[in-house]
Structures are given as structure tokens and as C-alpha cells.
Design a protein around this motif. Structure first.
Motif, PDB file in Angstrom:
ATOM      1  N   THR A  41      43.595  47.454  23.898  1.00 19.73           N
ATOM      2  CA  THR A  41      42.621  46.565  23.264  1.00 19.73           C
ATOM      3  C   THR A  41      43.150  45.139  23.202  1.00 19.73           C
ATOM      4  O   THR A  41      44.245  44.892  22.697  1.00 19.73           O
ATOM      5  CB  THR A  41      42.296  47.055  21.844  1.00 19.73           C
ATOM      6  N   ALA A  42      42.375  44.213  23.761  1.00 19.21           N
ATOM      7  CA  ALA A  42      42.789  42.814  23.830  1.00 19.21           C
ATOM      8  C   ALA A  42      41.678  42.008  24.482  1.00 19.21           C
ATOM      9  O   ALA A  42      40.726  42.574  25.031  1.00 19.21           O
ATOM     10  CB  ALA A  42      44.078  42.665  24.643  1.00 19.21           C
ATOM     11  N   VAL A  43      41.843  40.693  24.432  1.00 19.20           N
ATOM     12  CA  VAL A  43      41.030  39.815  25.275  1.00 19.20           C
ATOM     13  C   VAL A  43      41.771  39.679  26.602  1.00 19.20           C
ATOM     14  O   VAL A  43      42.959  39.349  26.624  1.00 19.20           O
ATOM     15  CB  VAL A  43      40.824  38.442  24.636  1.00 19.20           C
ATOM     16  N   TYR A  44      41.065  39.940  27.687  1.00 21.14           N
ATOM     17  CA  TYR A  44      41.655  39.883  29.014  1.00 21.14           C
ATOM     18  C   TYR A  44      41.242  38.583  29.700  1.00 21.14           C
ATOM     19  O   TYR A  44      40.054  38.242  29.743  1.00 21.14           O
ATOM     20  CB  TYR A  44      41.210  41.084  29.839  1.00 21.14           C
ATOM     21  N   TYR A  45      42.250  37.907  30.244  1.00 23.37           N
ATOM     22  CA  TYR A  45      42.036  36.624  30.911  1.00 23.37           C
ATOM     23  C   TYR A  45      42.432  36.736  32.378  1.00 23.37           C
ATOM     24  O   TYR A  45      43.456  37.343  32.706  1.00 23.37           O
ATOM     25  CB  TYR A  45      42.890  35.530  30.275  1.00 23.37           C
ATOM     26  N   CYS A  46      41.635  36.116  33.233  1.00 23.60           N
ATOM     27  CA  CYS A  46      42.052  36.002  34.629  1.00 23.60           C
ATOM     28  C   CYS A  46      42.592  34.589  34.868  1.00 23.60           C
ATOM     29  O   CYS A  46      42.230  33.643  34.153  1.00 23.60           O
ATOM     30  CB  CYS A  46      40.913  36.319  35.587  1.00 23.60           C
ATOM     31  N   ALA A  47      43.463  34.485  35.847  1.00 28.81           N
ATOM     32  CA  ALA A  47      44.124  33.214  36.115  1.00 28.81           C
ATOM     33  C   ALA A  47      44.402  33.068  37.599  1.00 28.81           C
ATOM     34  O   ALA A  47      44.517  34.065  38.318  1.00 28.81           O
ATOM     35  CB  ALA A  47      45.424  33.120  35.325  1.00 28.81           C
ATOM     36  N   ALA A  48      44.519  31.815  38.025  1.00 29.13           N
ATOM     37  CA  ALA A  48      44.813  31.509  39.422  1.00 29.13           C
ATOM     38  C   ALA A  48      45.922  30.466  39.478  1.00 29.13           C
ATOM     39  O   ALA A  48      45.958  29.545  38.660  1.00 29.13           O
ATOM     40  CB  ALA A  48      43.569  30.985  40.132  1.00 29.13           C
ATOM     41  N   GLY A  49      46.810  30.629  40.452  1.00 29.01           N
ATOM     42  CA  GLY A  49      47.889  29.673  40.604  1.00 29.01           C
ATOM     43  C   GLY A  49      48.457  29.724  42.007  1.00 29.01           C
ATOM     44  O   GLY A  49      48.388  30.764  42.660  1.00 29.01           O
ATOM     45  N   VAL A  50      49.052  28.609  42.416  1.00 32.56           N
ATOM     46  CA  VAL A  50      49.641  28.561  43.758  1.00 32.56           C
ATOM     47  C   VAL A  50      50.791  29.554  43.865  1.00 32.56           C
ATOM     48  O   VAL A  50      50.989  30.190  44.902  1.00 32.56           O
ATOM     49  CB  VAL A  50      50.106  27.131  44.081  1.00 32.56           C
ATOM     50  N   ALA A  51      51.547  29.683  42.770  1.00 33.48           N
ATOM     51  CA  ALA A  51      52.691  30.612  42.789  1.00 33.48           C
ATOM     52  C   ALA A  51      52.852  31.233  41.419  1.00 33.48           C
ATOM     53  O   ALA A  51      53.923  31.214  40.847  1.00 33.48           O
ATOM     54  CB  ALA A  51      53.955  29.880  43.218  1.00 33.48           C
ATOM     55  N   GLY A  52      51.766  31.789  40.891  1.00 37.49           N
ATOM     56  CA  GLY A  52      51.800  32.297  39.535  1.00 37.49           C
ATOM     57  C   GLY A  52      52.616  33.553  39.351  1.00 37.49           C
ATOM     58  O   GLY A  52      53.558  33.582  38.577  1.00 37.49           O
ATOM     59  N   TRP A  53      52.199  34.565  40.034  1.00 35.74           N
ATOM     60  CA  TRP A  53      52.820  35.905  39.984  1.00 35.74           C
ATOM     61  C   TRP A  53      52.890  36.411  38.558  1.00 35.74           C
ATOM     62  O   TRP A  53      51.867  36.463  37.878  1.00 35.74           O
ATOM     63  CB  TRP A  53      54.152  35.907  40.703  1.00 35.74           C
ATOM     64  N   THR A  54      54.040  36.733  37.990  1.00 38.32           N
ATOM     65  CA  THR A  54      54.082  37.317  36.652  1.00 38.32           C
ATOM     66  C   THR A  54      54.280  36.284  35.543  1.00 38.32           C
ATOM     67  O   THR A  54      54.289  36.644  34.368  1.00 38.32           O
ATOM     68  CB  THR A  54      55.210  38.353  36.554  1.00 38.32           C
ATOM     69  N   VAL A  55      54.440  35.025  35.904  1.00 43.54           N
ATOM     70  CA  VAL A  55      54.820  34.010  34.933  1.00 43.54           C
ATOM     71  C   VAL A  55      53.584  33.262  34.443  1.00 43.54           C
ATOM     72  O   VAL A  55      52.946  32.510  35.190  1.00 43.54           O
ATOM     73  CB  VAL A  55      55.823  33.020  35.554  1.00 43.54           C
TER      74      VAL A  55
END
Length: 121
Positions: free
Chosen positions: A90-104
Motif C-alpha cells: 500500500t502506497a502512492v506509486y510514482y512513475c519517473a523518467a531519466g537519462v540514467a535513473g535506474w535505481t537512484v
């Protein structure tokens, strides 16, 4: 890049949901994409990521084997299939985009608005 997350809802423990993240405004295929979640009173944490080619994925230990991340470049959309859901998901789920995001988390440049997932016991 503008991101729109959807697909959250209320589900019983053991159930499934599929989250979607629709991207617009730039070249979707250039970016690593990720899902993060934030429960009340907790920090936002990494859930899963998929690289810009869609060939590599990585998962948090807590969701490994239950969640599957994927992307469809033709539709500019990323997905998170969540099976065997637990109350602790249970949580608010966010999507994200990055050139080199990966796990960070801090390496991601663009974020969606979040979608609530509630798992009842």
C-alpha cells in the motif's frame, strides 16, 4: 517529458493490479523508466526500473518475483504488473523518467503525479 500514472485502486491481499505510465512531450525511448512508491510517513522508495531499450530490468527485493515492469515504445507507455499483492504494498506509486535513473531516485528528471494503491488484508 510529461508523465501520467494510472491504474491504482483498492484490491484484496493476493490480488493483482496493473499500473500504466503514459509519456508525452519528448522521445520516450531515450529514457530509463522507473516506478517508486511512498507509504504514509515513509520516504519514497525504489520499486522497479527498465532501461531505455527495454532489455534490462531491476527490482527491489521486496517485489521481486511478484511485480513485472515493461514498456511499449510504440505507445509511449510503461507498465507495472503487480501480482500477489500484500498490505505492505500500500502506497502512492510514482512513475519517473531519466537519462540514467535506474535505481537512484535523485537521478530521475521527470515524475508523474502518482496513483494510489491500497491492499486490504
Amino acid at each position: 517529458v510529461q508523465l501520467q500514472a494510472s491504474g491504482g485502486g483498492l484490491v484484496q491481499a493476493g490480488g493483482s493490479l496493473r499500473l500504466s505510465c503514459a509519456a508525452s512531450g519528448s522521445t520516450f525511448s531515450r529514457y530509463d523508466m522507473g516506478w517508486f512508491r511512498q507509504a504514509p510517513g515513509k520516504e519514497r522508495e525504489f520499486v522497479a526500473a527498465i532501461n531505455w531499450r527495454g532489455r534490462s530490468t531491476v527490482y527491489a527485493d521486496s517485489v521481486k518475483g511478484r511485480f513485472t515492469i515493461s514498456r511499449d515504445s510504440a505507445k509511449n507507455t510503461m507498465y507495472l504488473q503487480m501480482n500477489s499483492l500484500k498490505p505492505e504494498d500500500t502506497a502512492v506509486y510514482y512513475c519517473a523518467a531519466g537519462v540514467a535513473g535506474w535505481t537512484v531516485r535523485t537521478e530521475y528528471d521527470y515524475w508523474g503525479q502518482g496513483t494510489q494503491v491500497t491492499v486490504s488484508s
